[in-house]
Design a protein around this motif. Structure first.
Motif, mmCIF file in Angstrom:
data_model
loop_
_atom_site.group_PDB
_atom_site.id
_atom_site.type_symbol
_atom_site.label_atom_id
_atom_site.label_comp_id
_atom_site.label_asym_id
_atom_site.label_seq_id
_atom_site.Cartn_x
_atom_site.Cartn_y
_atom_site.Cartn_z
ATOM 1 N N SER A 41 0.827 -1.208 0.000
ATOM 2 C CA SER A 41 0.000 0.000 0.000
ATOM 3 C C SER A 41 0.860 1.256 0.000
ATOM 4 O O SER A 41 2.071 1.218 0.210
ATOM 5 N N ASP A 42 0.205 2.367 -0.252
ATOM 6 C CA ASP A 42 0.888 3.658 -0.242
ATOM 7 C C ASP A 42 0.911 4.282 1.152
ATOM 8 O O ASP A 42 1.479 5.352 1.343
ATOM 9 N N LYS A 43 0.271 3.607 2.105
ATOM 10 C CA LYS A 43 0.196 4.204 3.443
ATOM 11 C C LYS A 43 1.553 4.171 4.137
ATOM 12 O O LYS A 43 2.377 3.287 3.911
ATOM 13 N N THR A 44 1.755 5.152 4.973
ATOM 14 C CA THR A 44 2.977 5.247 5.757
ATOM 15 C C THR A 44 2.763 4.515 7.070
ATOM 16 O O THR A 44 1.714 4.659 7.694
ATOM 17 N N LEU A 45 3.746 3.737 7.458
ATOM 18 C CA LEU A 45 3.672 3.077 8.758
ATOM 19 C C LEU A 45 4.060 4.108 9.814
ATOM 20 O O LEU A 45 5.199 4.561 9.868
ATOM 21 N N ASN A 46 3.089 4.514 10.609
ATOM 22 C CA ASN A 46 3.340 5.518 11.627
ATOM 23 C C ASN A 46 3.988 4.897 12.852
ATOM 24 O O ASN A 46 3.701 3.760 13.210
ATOM 25 N N ALA A 47 4.826 5.670 13.488
ATOM 26 C CA ALA A 47 5.473 5.206 14.715
ATOM 27 C C ALA A 47 4.424 5.030 15.806
ATOM 28 O O ALA A 47 3.464 5.788 15.893
ATOM 29 N N VAL A 48 4.616 4.012 16.609
ATOM 30 C CA VAL A 48 3.757 3.794 17.770
ATOM 31 C C VAL A 48 4.213 4.768 18.846
ATOM 32 O O VAL A 48 5.401 4.846 19.164
ATOM 33 N N LEU A 49 3.280 5.522 19.380
ATOM 34 C CA LEU A 49 3.627 6.500 20.394
ATOM 35 C C LEU A 49 3.354 5.937 21.782
ATOM 36 O O LEU A 49 2.322 5.309 22.011
ATOM 37 N N PRO A 50 4.271 6.166 22.717
ATOM 38 C CA PRO A 50 4.042 5.700 24.081
ATOM 39 C C PRO A 50 2.969 6.555 24.749
ATOM 40 O O PRO A 50 2.663 7.654 24.290
ATOM 41 N N PRO A 51 2.404 6.070 25.847
ATOM 42 C CA PRO A 51 1.417 6.872 26.559
ATOM 43 C C PRO A 51 2.094 8.065 27.226
ATOM 44 O O PRO A 51 3.320 8.071 27.409
ATOM 45 N N SER A 52 1.312 9.055 27.592
ATOM 46 C CA SER A 52 1.872 10.160 28.367
ATOM 47 C C SER A 52 2.210 9.635 29.760
ATOM 48 O O SER A 52 1.641 8.630 30.215
ATOM 49 N N GLU A 53 3.106 10.312 30.429
ATOM 50 C CA GLU A 53 3.470 9.890 31.780
ATOM 51 C C GLU A 53 2.251 9.908 32.694
ATOM 52 O O GLU A 53 2.021 8.968 33.458
ATOM 53 N N THR A 54 1.445 10.937 32.582
ATOM 54 C CA THR A 54 0.261 11.061 33.435
ATOM 55 C C THR A 54 -0.695 9.900 33.239
ATOM 56 O O THR A 54 -1.159 9.290 34.206
ATOM 57 N N SER A 55 -0.993 9.558 31.980
ATOM 58 C CA SER A 55 -1.950 8.476 31.730
ATOM 59 C C SER A 55 -1.366 7.116 32.110
ATOM 60 O O SER A 55 -2.081 6.250 32.630
ATOM 61 N N ALA A 56 -0.074 6.909 31.901
ATOM 62 C CA ALA A 56 0.552 5.634 32.254
ATOM 63 C C ALA A 56 0.575 5.438 33.767
ATOM 64 O O ALA A 56 0.243 4.360 34.268
ATOM 65 N N VAL A 57 0.936 6.482 34.504
ATOM 66 C CA VAL A 57 0.973 6.384 35.960
ATOM 67 C C VAL A 57 -0.435 6.153 36.501
ATOM 68 O O VAL A 57 -0.653 5.309 37.378
ATOM 69 N N THR A 108 1.298 -3.382 54.126
ATOM 70 C CA THR A 108 2.455 -3.975 53.469
ATOM 71 C C THR A 108 2.886 -3.079 52.314
ATOM 72 O O THR A 108 2.065 -2.444 51.669
ATOM 73 N N LYS A 109 4.201 -3.049 52.055
ATOM 74 C CA LYS A 109 4.722 -2.272 50.931
ATOM 75 C C LYS A 109 4.897 -3.198 49.726
ATOM 76 O O LYS A 109 5.380 -4.337 49.864
ATOM 77 N N TYR A 110 4.503 -2.717 48.546
ATOM 78 C CA TYR A 110 4.593 -3.470 47.298
ATOM 79 C C TYR A 110 5.341 -2.668 46.245
ATOM 80 O O TYR A 110 5.300 -1.433 46.249
ATOM 81 N N ASP A 111 6.001 -3.363 45.343
ATOM 82 C CA ASP A 111 6.591 -2.760 44.144
ATOM 83 C C ASP A 111 5.706 -3.127 42.965
ATOM 84 O O ASP A 111 5.176 -4.243 42.905
ATOM 85 N N ILE A 112 5.549 -2.188 42.046
ATOM 86 C CA ILE A 112 4.734 -2.439 40.855
ATOM 87 C C ILE A 112 5.501 -1.976 39.620
ATOM 88 O O ILE A 112 6.169 -0.939 39.642
ATOM 89 N N ILE A 113 5.430 -2.784 38.583
ATOM 90 C CA ILE A 113 5.987 -2.432 37.272
ATOM 91 C C ILE A 113 4.869 -2.638 36.256
ATOM 92 O O ILE A 113 4.291 -3.721 36.176
ATOM 93 N N CYS A 114 4.566 -1.595 35.504
ATOM 94 C CA CYS A 114 3.568 -1.678 34.435
ATOM 95 C C CYS A 114 4.255 -1.451 33.102
ATOM 96 O O CYS A 114 4.967 -0.461 32.925
ATOM 97 N N GLU A 115 4.059 -2.378 32.182
ATOM 98 C CA GLU A 115 4.639 -2.287 30.838
ATOM 99 C C GLU A 115 3.546 -1.864 29.862
ATOM 100 O O GLU A 115 2.410 -2.345 29.953
ATOM 101 N N PHE A 116 3.897 -0.989 28.934
ATOM 102 C CA PHE A 116 2.954 -0.507 27.921
ATOM 103 C C PHE A 116 3.517 -0.747 26.532
ATOM 104 O O PHE A 116 4.694 -0.531 26.278
#
Length: 131
Positions: A41-57, A108-116
């Motif tokens: 196709s003639d379409k351009t493959l656009n870069a995937v943009l990460p979420p904003s820090e605010t929305s990810a947190v 209790t204290k917990y650690d969290i890792i979220c991947e996007f």
């Protein structure tokens, strides 16, 4: 990217093959995935943009609240242990810690890792903090 580095992926079905090309260098290497239709196709493959820090947190914090035995007791550390990292492939990672009462009603204290992957959460890990 080097067009000669195009390869066929294992992520395919017989009627819908998927290809990828490796881009970047060093620690910033990532793959761009595409179909034969994308290539024709003639379409351009656009870069995937990460979420904003605010929305990810916010999404990561909500995930912790949803997983907690006592959701109303969840308290996040938004200063000392919060980090937000983006990658050139559009992925992002939030690392933080929080306290919450567990099933025995002990704080209790917990650690969290979220991947996007782009703006979509693609993985989460919640573990009891070691200290």
């Amino acid at each position: 990217p080097d067009p000669q580095s195009v390869a066929k992926s294992d992520r395919r079905s017989p009627n819908a093959p998927v290809f990828f090309v490796t881009c970047g260098s060093g620690m910033d290497v990532f793959n761009v995935w595409f179909s034969p239709d994308d290539a024709k196709s003639d379409k351009t493959l656009n870069a995937v943009l990460p979420p904003s820090e605010t929305s990810a947190v916010s999404a990561c914090e909500q995930t912790a609240v949803n997983a907690a035995s006592h959701p109303s007791t969840v308290k996040f550390s938004r200063v000392m242990s919060l980090s937000f990292e983006t990658f050139k492939n559009g992925n992002a990672r939030v690392r933080s810690s929080f306290t919450a009462k567990n099933a025995f009603n002990l704080e209790t204290k917990y650690d969290i890792i979220c991947e996007f992957t782009g703006s979509k959460m693609s993985g989460v890990s919640i573990t009891e903090a070691r200290n």
